[in-house]
Write a protein that holds these residues in place. Structure first.
Motif, mmCIF file in Angstrom:
data_model
loop_
_atom_site.group_PDB
_atom_site.id
_atom_site.type_symbol
_atom_site.label_atom_id
_atom_site.label_comp_id
_atom_site.label_asym_id
_atom_site.label_seq_id
_atom_site.Cartn_x
_atom_site.Cartn_y
_atom_site.Cartn_z
ATOM 1 N N ILE A 119 24.669 -1.699 2.757
ATOM 2 C CA ILE A 119 24.445 -0.281 2.466
ATOM 3 C C ILE A 119 23.208 -0.103 1.587
ATOM 4 C CG2 ILE A 119 25.382 1.713 1.240
ATOM 5 C CD1 ILE A 119 28.178 0.778 2.187
ATOM 6 N N VAL A 120 23.083 -0.948 0.555
ATOM 7 C CA VAL A 120 21.911 -0.864 -0.321
ATOM 8 C C VAL A 120 20.638 -1.213 0.455
ATOM 9 C CG1 VAL A 120 20.828 -1.707 -2.432
ATOM 10 C CG2 VAL A 120 23.303 -1.392 -2.348
ATOM 11 N N MET A 121 20.739 -2.170 1.367
ATOM 12 C CA MET A 121 19.578 -2.547 2.173
ATOM 13 C C MET A 121 19.106 -1.374 3.033
ATOM 14 S SD MET A 121 17.322 -4.781 2.952
ATOM 15 C CE MET A 121 18.017 -6.106 1.978
ATOM 16 N N LEU A 122 20.048 -0.593 3.559
ATOM 17 C CA LEU A 122 19.672 0.608 4.313
ATOM 18 C C LEU A 122 18.913 1.575 3.416
ATOM 19 C CD1 LEU A 122 22.871 1.420 6.439
ATOM 20 C CD2 LEU A 122 20.723 0.423 7.212
ATOM 21 N N GLY A 123 19.371 1.699 2.176
ATOM 22 C CA GLY A 123 18.670 2.562 1.234
ATOM 23 C C GLY A 123 17.259 2.079 0.968
ATOM 24 N N GLN A 124 17.071 0.754 0.924
ATOM 25 C CA GLN A 124 15.741 0.195 0.665
ATOM 26 C C GLN A 124 14.770 0.512 1.800
ATOM 27 O OE1 GLN A 124 15.389 -3.657 -1.479
ATOM 28 N NE2 GLN A 124 14.279 -4.366 0.319
ATOM 29 N N ALA A 125 15.300 0.738 2.986
ATOM 30 C CA ALA A 125 14.438 1.074 4.125
ATOM 31 C C ALA A 125 13.782 2.438 3.961
ATOM 32 C CB ALA A 125 15.251 1.036 5.421
ATOM 33 N N PHE A 126 14.349 3.285 3.087
ATOM 34 C CA PHE A 126 13.834 4.653 2.972
ATOM 35 C C PHE A 126 13.279 4.981 1.587
ATOM 36 C CE2 PHE A 126 17.037 4.651 6.341
ATOM 37 C CZ PHE A 126 16.290 5.180 7.388
ATOM 38 N N VAL A 127 13.016 3.951 0.776
ATOM 39 C CA VAL A 127 12.438 4.209 -0.540
ATOM 40 C C VAL A 127 11.030 4.786 -0.376
ATOM 41 C CG1 VAL A 127 13.817 2.471 -1.742
ATOM 42 C CG2 VAL A 127 11.601 1.835 -0.751
ATOM 43 N N LYS A 128 10.667 5.648 -1.325
ATOM 44 C CA LYS A 128 9.381 6.327 -1.249
ATOM 45 C C LYS A 128 8.395 5.864 -2.317
ATOM 46 C CE LYS A 128 10.723 9.035 2.103
ATOM 47 N NZ LYS A 128 10.169 8.869 3.471
ATOM 48 N N ASN A 129 8.898 5.142 -3.324
ATOM 49 C CA ASN A 129 8.016 4.756 -4.421
ATOM 50 C C ASN A 129 8.519 3.486 -5.093
ATOM 51 O OD1 ASN A 129 10.182 5.648 -6.152
ATOM 52 N ND2 ASN A 129 9.390 7.733 -5.936
ATOM 53 N N TYR A 130 7.776 3.042 -6.087
ATOM 54 C CA TYR A 130 8.077 1.809 -6.817
ATOM 55 C C TYR A 130 9.424 1.893 -7.531
ATOM 56 C CZ TYR A 130 7.504 -1.821 -10.437
ATOM 57 O OH TYR A 130 7.677 -2.885 -11.281
ATOM 58 N N LYS A 185 0.825 -1.211 0.000
ATOM 59 C CA LYS A 185 0.000 0.000 0.000
ATOM 60 C C LYS A 185 0.859 1.261 0.000
ATOM 61 C CE LYS A 185 -3.526 2.436 2.707
ATOM 62 N NZ LYS A 185 -4.348 2.401 3.938
ATOM 63 N N ASP A 186 1.917 1.266 0.823
ATOM 64 C CA ASP A 186 2.760 2.455 0.957
ATOM 65 C C ASP A 186 3.512 2.782 -0.328
ATOM 66 O OD1 ASP A 186 1.930 2.662 3.587
ATOM 67 O OD2 ASP A 186 3.649 1.552 4.376
ATOM 68 N N LEU A 187 3.915 1.742 -1.085
ATOM 69 C CA LEU A 187 4.694 1.960 -2.306
ATOM 70 C C LEU A 187 3.865 1.764 -3.572
ATOM 71 C CD1 LEU A 187 8.126 0.271 -1.400
ATOM 72 C CD2 LEU A 187 7.375 2.640 -1.055
ATOM 73 N N ASP A 188 2.566 1.606 -3.412
ATOM 74 C CA ASP A 188 1.659 1.471 -4.555
ATOM 75 C C ASP A 188 2.053 0.275 -5.434
ATOM 76 O OD1 ASP A 188 -0.556 2.167 -6.016
ATOM 77 O OD2 ASP A 188 0.505 3.590 -7.297
ATOM 78 N N LEU A 189 2.208 -0.886 -4.805
ATOM 79 C CA LEU A 189 2.616 -2.094 -5.536
ATOM 80 C C LEU A 189 1.375 -2.851 -6.008
ATOM 81 C CD1 LEU A 189 5.544 -3.342 -3.240
ATOM 82 C CD2 LEU A 189 5.633 -1.787 -5.202
ATOM 83 N N TYR A 190 0.684 -2.286 -6.970
ATOM 84 C CA TYR A 190 -0.512 -2.942 -7.491
ATOM 85 C C TYR A 190 -0.130 -3.929 -8.599
ATOM 86 C CZ TYR A 190 0.087 0.628 -11.114
ATOM 87 O OH TYR A 190 0.600 1.437 -12.096
#
Length: 474
Positions: free
Chosen positions: A122-133, A73-78
């Motif tokens: 490091i990339v996993m930390l970035g994935q924690a803060f993604v805002k969109n698809y 829902k948060d990342l609009d993964l339809y």
């Protein structure tokens, strides 16, 4: 365990191991206690590799737990967006496995593997803060790039430390990190699910944040504690190094350069392609259930936390069976029957899932999930060991392990589309795909055995020796 000084022919190699003749090879020093040496190797080699892949695989599949929370829902993964995000990981992961093995041989394992896992964290930390698809897609791509060297590189490294009758237990020990990740991921996710809103972050973001930090810390430790190849190990005496090389019969130097002709020679071997496809067929159910076991279990009627907790027992059962298989495989010195056992369990489990549905059959469906998980994970470890121990030297193993595991991991691409939203909650299409793949895998295992047995028979006869009945039977 010594070898003849003038000639060493590996007559007890598994079918297809291509016995080689070496002139003036070193003998194992008589003053080295083999049992003590194996214990020393176990302590220096296995724990760090186990930990590296535990956090790597946990980080790779933790998205399966996040998808049962508010992440879609948060990342609009339809639609199939979640499946595509899983797919993107495998593009760099598959393409760069052979180059990664070659680079690891040049830079040394402790440097390369530690660098890979730090980059992954490091990339996993970035994935924690993604805002969109789009952000999620980018992170998944770089996760695949960072992890491409860890799995094939670790198996490649382990194969140089143990002789054939010691290998399956160690391969399974490393492989069990995958199973622990599946089980521990569910437990960890059930606890993190309660952190929703903590410091303004959704609970699924905490999964990526905490596990990303853990990966970076493990990567730093790996730089200091990850073992290199036997000839490079500072913690072994010269006599101990000679003993390891003699008993494993890996006389080729780690610095030997891989040439174009080496690549061409490897890719002319039909067994390599059969092995890669055989591994592909077991990877599909492994990844399908690593990614979608929580989703499948949730479809049985559980809430978020209960779903995470109920995803643990299938992986625990898989671990128990894998340990038993490893023990008897090394003790009996055979691999093939245990691969067939795993395939049979998968087929039985899939048959249950296809024919039994509804509240009255809940226990049977859950048993089916356990059977599929047990069969896939136990057979996968045996396949990797069987194939890699049939390869010789740094060149063949660096190319072969990267190719087999690379092609095999392409099964992850198919796996991420086995269970889609439009097929819920029965997922019959997914189960039929897995059934077909498993039947093909069983046929490929038989074909691989026949190919290596035929090659072994020819080698024995060309040397004027009788067929080894045990090899031809198993």
């Amino acid at each position: 365990m010594g070898v003849p000084e003038k000639e060493n022919i590996d007559l007890k190699a598994e079918p297809g191991s291509s016995p080689q003749v070496y002139e003036d090879v070193p003998t194992a020093p008589s003053n080295v206690n083999d049992a003590a040496l194996v214990r020393k190797i176990d302590l220096h080699v296995m724990p760090m590799l186990f930990t590296i892949y535990l956090v790597a695989f946990l980080d790779r599949v933790n998205i399966s737990n996040a998808l049962t929370m508010s992440m879609p829902k948060d990342l609009d993964l339809y639609g199939d967006r979640a499946n595509v995000a899983l797919l993107v990981f495998y593009i760099p992961y598959i393409l760069f496995e052979i180059p990664s093995n070659i680079v690891m041989k040049k830079l040394k394992p402790h440097f390369w593997l530690s660098g890979c896992i730090v980059a992954f964290g490091i990339v996993m930390l970035g994935q924690a803060f993604v805002k969109n698809y789009a952000g999620l897609i980018a992170c998944r791509f770089f996760l695949g790039l960072a992890e491409c060297g860890i799995f094939p590189g670790s198996f490649y490294l382990i194969s140089f430390w143990y002789k054939r009758t010691e290998a399956q237990k160690r391969f399974t020990m490393y492989w069990s990190s995958v199973i622990f990740a599946g089980a521990f991921g569910g437990l960890l996710a059930s606890a993190i699910a309660k952190m929703d809103g903590l410091r303004g972050l959704e609970n699924w973001r905490w999964i990526f944040l905490l596990e990303g930090i853990a990966s970076i810390l493990v990567g730093i430790a790996a730089f200091f504690f990850c073992a290199d190849f036997p000839q490079q190990a500072s913690w072994l005496s010269e006599d101990e190094k000679a003993a390891v090389v003699a008993k494993t019969r890996n006389y080729e130097e780690a610095e030997a350069r891989v040439t174009k002709s080496d690549l061409m020679e490897s890719f002319r071997d039909l067994k390599l392609y059969v092995a890669a496809l055989m591994y592909f067929t077991i990877v599909v159910p492994i990844y399908a259930f690593s990614y979608f076991a929580p989703t499948i279990i949730k479809a049985l009627g559980y809430g978020t936390i209960q779903t995470q907790l109920h995803s643990v027992p299938p992986f625990a059962a898989a671990l128990g069976l894998s340990i038993l298989v490893a023990y008897f495989s090394d003790r009996l010195d055979i691999r093939f029957p245990f691969i067939l056992l795993g395939d049979i369990l998968i087929i039985i489990g899939l048959a249950i899932m296809l024919t039994m549905h509804g509240p009255r059959h809940f226990s049977a469906e859950y048993l089916g999930i356990c059977f599929i998980t047990m069969g896939a994970f136990s057979a996968g470890a045996v396949i990797v060991c069987w194939v890699l121990m049939n390869m010789q030297g740094h060149k063949e193993r660096s190319i072969g392990s990267g190719f087999v595991i690379g092609v095999g991991n392409a099964g992850g691409i198919l796996a991420v589309f086995c269970f889609t939203k439009d097929d819920a909650p029965l997922y019959k299409r997914g189960y039929w795909i897995l059934m077909g793949i498993t039947l093909v895998g069983t046929a490929l295992a038989v074909l691989y055995f026949l190919l290596v047995a035929r090659e072994r028979r020819r080698q024995l006869r060309s040397e004027g020796k009788k067929d080894d009945e045990k090899i031809l039977s198993f």
